[in-house]
Write a protein that holds these residues in place. Structure first.
Motif, PDB file in Angstrom:
ATOM      1  N   PHE A   1       0.834  -1.198   0.000  1.00 19.84           N
ATOM      2  CA  PHE A   1       0.000   0.000   0.000  1.00 19.84           C
ATOM      3  C   PHE A   1       0.875   1.257   0.000  1.00 19.84           C
ATOM      4  O   PHE A   1       0.728   2.143  -0.836  1.00 19.84           O
TER       5      PHE A   1
ATOM      6  N   VAL B   1      -5.268  -1.593 -12.483  1.00 19.97           N
ATOM      7  CA  VAL B   1      -6.140  -1.949 -11.364  1.00 19.97           C
ATOM      8  C   VAL B   1      -6.617  -3.387 -11.525  1.00 19.97           C
ATOM      9  O   VAL B   1      -6.568  -4.193 -10.593  1.00 19.97           O
TER      10      VAL B   1
ATOM     11  N   GLY C   1      -3.851  -5.888 -10.964  1.00 23.42           N
ATOM     12  CA  GLY C   1      -3.553  -5.974  -9.539  1.00 23.42           C
ATOM     13  C   GLY C   1      -4.561  -6.839  -8.795  1.00 23.42           C
ATOM     14  O   GLY C   1      -4.195  -7.710  -8.011  1.00 23.42           O
ATOM     15  N   LEU C   2      -5.825  -6.605  -9.065  1.00 23.16           N
ATOM     16  CA  LEU C   2      -6.876  -7.396  -8.398  1.00 23.16           C
ATOM     17  C   LEU C   2      -6.714  -8.868  -8.734  1.00 23.16           C
ATOM     18  O   LEU C   2      -6.829  -9.740  -7.877  1.00 23.16           O
TER      19      LEU C   2
ATOM     20  N   GLY D   1       0.124  -7.203  -5.968  1.00 25.54           N
ATOM     21  CA  GLY D   1      -1.234  -6.902  -6.447  1.00 25.54           C
ATOM     22  C   GLY D   1      -1.760  -5.632  -5.802  1.00 25.54           C
ATOM     23  O   GLY D   1      -2.291  -4.745  -6.477  1.00 25.54           O
ATOM     24  N   VAL D   2      -1.602  -5.524  -4.474  1.00 26.87           N
ATOM     25  CA  VAL D   2      -2.052  -4.321  -3.762  1.00 26.87           C
ATOM     26  C   VAL D   2      -1.352  -3.088  -4.344  1.00 26.87           C
ATOM     27  O   VAL D   2      -1.986  -2.063  -4.621  1.00 26.87           O
TER      28      VAL D   2
ATOM     29  N   VAL E   1      -2.872  -2.094  -7.627  1.00 24.45           N
ATOM     30  CA  VAL E   1      -4.219  -1.527  -7.485  1.00 24.45           C
ATOM     31  C   VAL E   1      -4.132  -0.084  -7.002  1.00 24.45           C
ATOM     32  O   VAL E   1      -4.790   0.813  -7.535  1.00 24.45           O
ATOM     33  N   VAL E   2      -3.265   0.151  -5.990  1.00 23.92           N
ATOM     34  CA  VAL E   2      -3.139   1.508  -5.448  1.00 23.92           C
ATOM     35  C   VAL E   2      -2.612   2.449  -6.519  1.00 23.92           C
ATOM     36  O   VAL E   2      -3.196   3.514  -6.784  1.00 23.92           O
TER      37      VAL E   2
ATOM     38  N   SER F   1      -5.251   2.968  -9.269  1.00 15.32           N
ATOM     39  CA  SER F   1      -6.392   3.783  -8.848  1.00 15.32           C
ATOM     40  C   SER F   1      -6.016   5.257  -8.793  1.00 15.32           C
ATOM     41  O   SER F   1      -6.705   6.111  -9.348  1.00 15.32           O
ATOM     42  N   VAL F   2      -4.884   5.548  -8.118  1.00 14.38           N
ATOM     43  CA  VAL F   2      -4.487   6.948  -7.966  1.00 14.38           C
ATOM     44  C   VAL F   2      -4.227   7.560  -9.345  1.00 14.38           C
ATOM     45  O   VAL F   2      -4.705   8.660  -9.650  1.00 14.38           O
TER      46      VAL F   2
END
Lengths: 141, 770
Positions: A38, A72, A75-76, A120-121, A124-125, A128-129
């Motif tokens: 994260f 994203v 990552g998921l 993966g996290v 995604v972070v 998304s950003v």
């Protein structure tokens, strides 16, 4: 929306690789010391956002190669799939599996499914950003 | 093995689009190998099940929770499984022909195979919860299949109607099933079936019965929920043939039959099922007689058959059970065939209107023969299996003491209309003079003939040799419905008895009704538009009112003003949480004794307060953003002071990004100016202070709570030994609670999609609103 500041552009050029390396460092050491997917994802986002401020959206998009929206999704998928191998080993979903490698000169390396999950996290972070920031920045025009 | 059999349909469904890319037009024939293999495998159970054996097959699912996937193979579930895989085989082949060249044919395969797997799971489940899951899966696949032509507004409307009706019933069913499971102390069907006494004498018998029946009646289109079934004919014909006549709509019947040994045999069971069943039977056949679209006629006659089955199950007794399973088999065979014939007619001529069809026997001779055989079975004429079923039905009704003769009268009446309906469906399109149709008709392709031909032949074969089906499988199925071994042999010729005399009477009256059809139909459709008062009108009034209410509350609660959302959320929280806090604790949450606060902590806290007040009063946008940033970084400092470095880093980074986002957004905002009145600012301050005070009170109240200490101790201890990590926070995130984190990143992704959509699609006018 790029601001033609020579200082910002020069700084961004140097900051981007440094911050990205730092983010990978944070990602890999996260299991033992402060860090993790994260935080590393946020650092990477900051790196790209600074670059975006200096050079506009298009170069960032080119540099990312992967559309942040797809990032994203990837990552998921990675995060969800990292739980699967354990099922085939007869364990519960998301049981951590570890592989310790002894590499010459480098030393011991621990590969694991939680690390895959953390990557993966991270994606995604970051995705998304970047999706949000790039949409905001493009909305200006 | 059983798990593989049930789930194989889902796997093949996922692969179907790729297979289609490689195989093209032959895909249907290849995909049909799976249901055919399943059919063969299920057939291997027949000898042992016919011998009275009941197989319970268990698979560990979540062994640590003691959850099992268990399947039950007895006469009833085997009969259904055989029908599902038999008709499924032909539907997959037929669908390939019927939808040949359709752009969405791969999607049809995906859905129809998923449906087949769900339906198999439903009838084979030995667990109430898995049964329910498969039950809902059939509702969902049915929804997607009815709305297959999703660009057609009418199809979407009908699909939604079917979904809403069946899923509403499904919710009631879930409650009923959970109550049953709790009373029995087990969700395993095989155990529940053995504890009938427990349910029939239980104080909650009536509520459970009503809830379960609500599920069964909506699924099986019983009055007053019958209206969705004819509308489901918006689906492509192979779907109608499979889901809405032969299999899915019988799920409700299956459930009632399955629970008959447990819940049945009471006065209430007989009254409700008998009454609703008889009413559905008559309504169905009457509506069928009034309609002119060939699929609608067949759909209403399916409603009639479902009503008959419900009535038979309600009556109870050995003979009724046998009649029910026999009728079920006969109906699946002839109705499946007739629907596929109707699809062939529609496919070849381009119309479904019986008024526009005629003389097709010369153009489509094979289809005509199949239609005649299946139609004779529907009409209940010898030597077809439908005749055997109808004789048994009459016998069972006549044998019922008490109100049996009323039911017998109703059955005779509806059978007369059924004869007429059968004649209409078969004679109108195929005999008489050839009519002009939108398309030039010729014989249907082999893929569309194979299925109906075999189903119709089975109807003939079982009619001539009724013991073939009756001795083994049907007797076992009836035993499962009845709860005790049933020993009734089927035969074509019973000698001259009351049912035979009634049959002759029915035939004559039916033929008369056929010839009077055009006149009587107009008369039935008459000047009074009954549809205005029917349950369907009620459904539309209800859904209309619901969307009006939704529209109203959206306008009131979600008016698009951020300040209103915040006010609503904050005030609601303050009221609800504040009430609970004060009513439980009074002022007891106030900290007592000396607080252990360091000087530097007070400095940071004071800084936060000053910055927050500053953000609220500053006139410059940039200064306000900076002040917010100070708040955030100071909070990060607090995290670090309380030794949570991960949290601190995260807070700093999030704060940085927030400031960046705010700066980006600020470009678009006008300069600050005073727009709100003094009163509204005063109100905002009050709400803000109240909310902040409440949060502070909550914090203080948690100080006094002793949390379970062992959890964090365990995390600290096992982080390295179990998960090889020294950073406990990270170990919890990616290992111990990985599933939670997975959920959180999904939420994050959803939020990103939401923001992205708001930014990107805002400029386009809203299209979806009509």
């Amino acid at each position: 929306m790029s601001s033609y500041s020579l200082i910002l552009r020069t700084a961004a050029r140097f900051l981007l690789p440094l911050l990205l390396m730092f983010s990978v460092f944070l990602l890999l050491r996260g299991h033992d010391l402060p860090g993790g997917g994260f935080i590393a994802g946020l650092v990477a986002s900051c790196a790209f956002v600074v670059y975006l401020f200096a050079f506009d959206v298009a170069p960032v998009r080119r540099m990312l190669r992967l559309d942040p929206r797809s990032m994203v999704g990837v990552g998921l998928l990675l995060a969800a799939l990292s739980g699967v191998p354990a099922v085939f080993m007869g364990d519960a979903f998301f049981t951590g599996l570890w592989l310790e490698l002894e590499l010459p000169r480098v030393g011991e390396i621990k590969l694991s499914t939680p690390l895959v999950f953390d990557i993966g996290v991270y994606l995604v972070v970051l995705g998304s950003v970047m999706a949000i920031v790039m949409a905001l920045a493009e909305g200006e025009e | 093995m059983m798990l593989t059999a049930v789930l194989s349909g889902f796997v093949l469904a996922a692969l179907a689009p790729w297979l289609f890319r490689g195989l093209g037009a032959r895909t249907g024939w290849v995909l049909a190998l799976l249901p055919a293999a399943l059919l063969a495998w299920f057939a291997s159970f027949v000898p042992s099940v016919a011998g009275g054996e009941v197989h319970v097959l268990q698979h560990a699912w979540v062994p640590s929770l003691g959850l099992q996937l268990s399947f039950l193979v007895d006469g009833l579930s085997l009969l259904f499984a055989l029908l599902i895989s038999l008709i499924g085989t032909f539907i997959v082949i037929y669908g390939g022909g019927y939808l040949a060249g359709h752009r969405d044919l791969p999607r049809f395969y995906v859905l129809i195979l998923s449906f087949m797997a769900s339906m198999l799971g439903l009838v084979l489940s030995n667990n109430l919860i898995t049964l329910f899951v498969f039950w809902e899966l059939t509702s969902i696949t049915s929804y997607l299949l009815i709305g297959f032509n999703h660009e057609d507004k009418e199809a979407r409307r009908c699909a939604l109607q079917g979904l809403l009706v069946t899923v509403t019933g499904g919710l009631a069913l879930l409650v009923g099933l959970v109550m049953m499971g709790l009373i029995a102390g087990s969700f395993e069907l095989s155990e529940i079936l053995a504890s009938g006494e427990l349910f029939r004498d239980h104080a909650l018998y009536m509520p459970i019965l009503l809830l379960v029946l609500a599920g069964a009646f909506t699924k099986s289109a019983q009055v007053p929920f019958h209206f969705w079934l004819p509308n489901a004919m918006a689906a492509p014909t192979p779907v109608s043939a499979y889901l809405h006549s032969a299999t899915m709509v019988k799920a409700g019947v299956y459930l009632m039959a399955r629970l008959n040994p447990t819940m049945g045999g009471t006065e209430a069971w007989f009254l409700i099922l008998g009454l609703v069943g008889a009413l559905t039977m008559l309504t169905g056949v009457w509506m069928a007689y009034r309609s002119t679209g060939i699929k609608r006629v067949l759909a209403y006659s399916t409603v009639m058959a479902l009503g008959t089955l419900t009535m038979l199950i309600g009556m109870g007794g050995e003979k009724a059970a046998m009649a029910a399973v026999t009728f079920l088999l006969a109906h699946a065979l002839y109705k499946g065939a007739l629907f596929m014939v109707a699809g062939a007619i529609d496919h070849e001529t381009g119309t479904k209107d019986l008024e526009q069809l005629g003389g097709l026997r010369r153009k489509m001779p094979v289809t005509a023969v199949v239609a005649v055989v299946a139609g004779l079975s529907l009409a209940g004429l010898p030597p077809l299996f439908g005749f055997v079923a109808k004789e048994l039905l009459l016998e069972a009704v006549l044998a019922r003491p008490g109100p049996g003769w009323i039911l017998a009268g109703l059955v005779v009446l509806s059978s007369m209309l059924v004869v007429a309906v059968a004649a209409i469906v078969v004679l109108k399109p195929f005999f008489g003079a050839l009519r002009e149709t939108p398309r030039h008709p010729h014989e249907a392709p082999p893929s569309m003939l194979l299925g109906p031909a075999i189903l119709a032949s089975l109807g003939l074969g079982f009619g001539l040799l009724p013991w073939l089906a009756g001795q083994g499988l049907l007797a076992a199925a009836a035993s499962a419905v009845y709860g005790h071994p049933v020993n009734i042999s089927l035969s074509l010729w019973h000698g001259v008895n009351l049912p035979l005399i009634l049959s002759a009477l029915i035939l004559i009256a039916g033929i008369l009704l056929y010839f009077k059809w055009p006149r009587l139909r107009d008369w039935f459709n008459g000047p009074v538009a009954l549809d205005q008062y029917g349950p369907e009108a009620l459904y539309y009034r209800f859904t209309g009112a619901l969307s009006n209410f939704a529209g109203w509350q959206t306008r009131v609660l979600q008016n698009g003003y951020m300040r209103n959302y915040l006010l609503t959320i904050l005030l609601t929280t303050v009221a609800v949480v504040g009430y609970t806090l004060f009513s439980r604790l009074g002022w007891g949450w106030l900290p007592s004794g000396e607080l252990d606060v360091r000087f530097y902590e007070l400095v940071v806290a004071g800084g936060i307060i000053v910055a927050a007040v500053g953000a609220a009063v500053m006139r410059s946008k940039l200064a306000a953003v900076a002040a917010m940033g100070v708040v955030g970084f100071a909070v990060a400092l607090i995290y670090v002071l309380f030794s949570a470095p991960d949290l601190g880093i995260t807070q700093v980074l999030v704060e940085t990004l927030t400031v960046i986002l705010l700066v980006l957004a600020l470009f678009k905002l006008p300069n600050f100016s005073r727009l709100s009145s003094r009163m509204s600012r005063l109100r905002d301050v009050t709400v803000g202070v109240a909310f902040g005070g409440l949060m502070a009170a909550l914090m203080f109240s948690t100080l006094g709570v002793q949390f379970e200490p062992s959890i964090s101790a365990w995390f600290l201890e096992s982080a390295y030994t179990e998960a090889q990590g020294r950073n406990v926070v990270n170990v919890i995130l990616v290992d111990f609670r990985a599933l939670d984190t997975l959920g959180e990143i999904y939420v994050l992704a959803l939020a990103a999609i939401g923001v992205y959509a708001m930014m990107k699609f805002r400029s386009q006018p809203a299209e979806g609103r009509s």
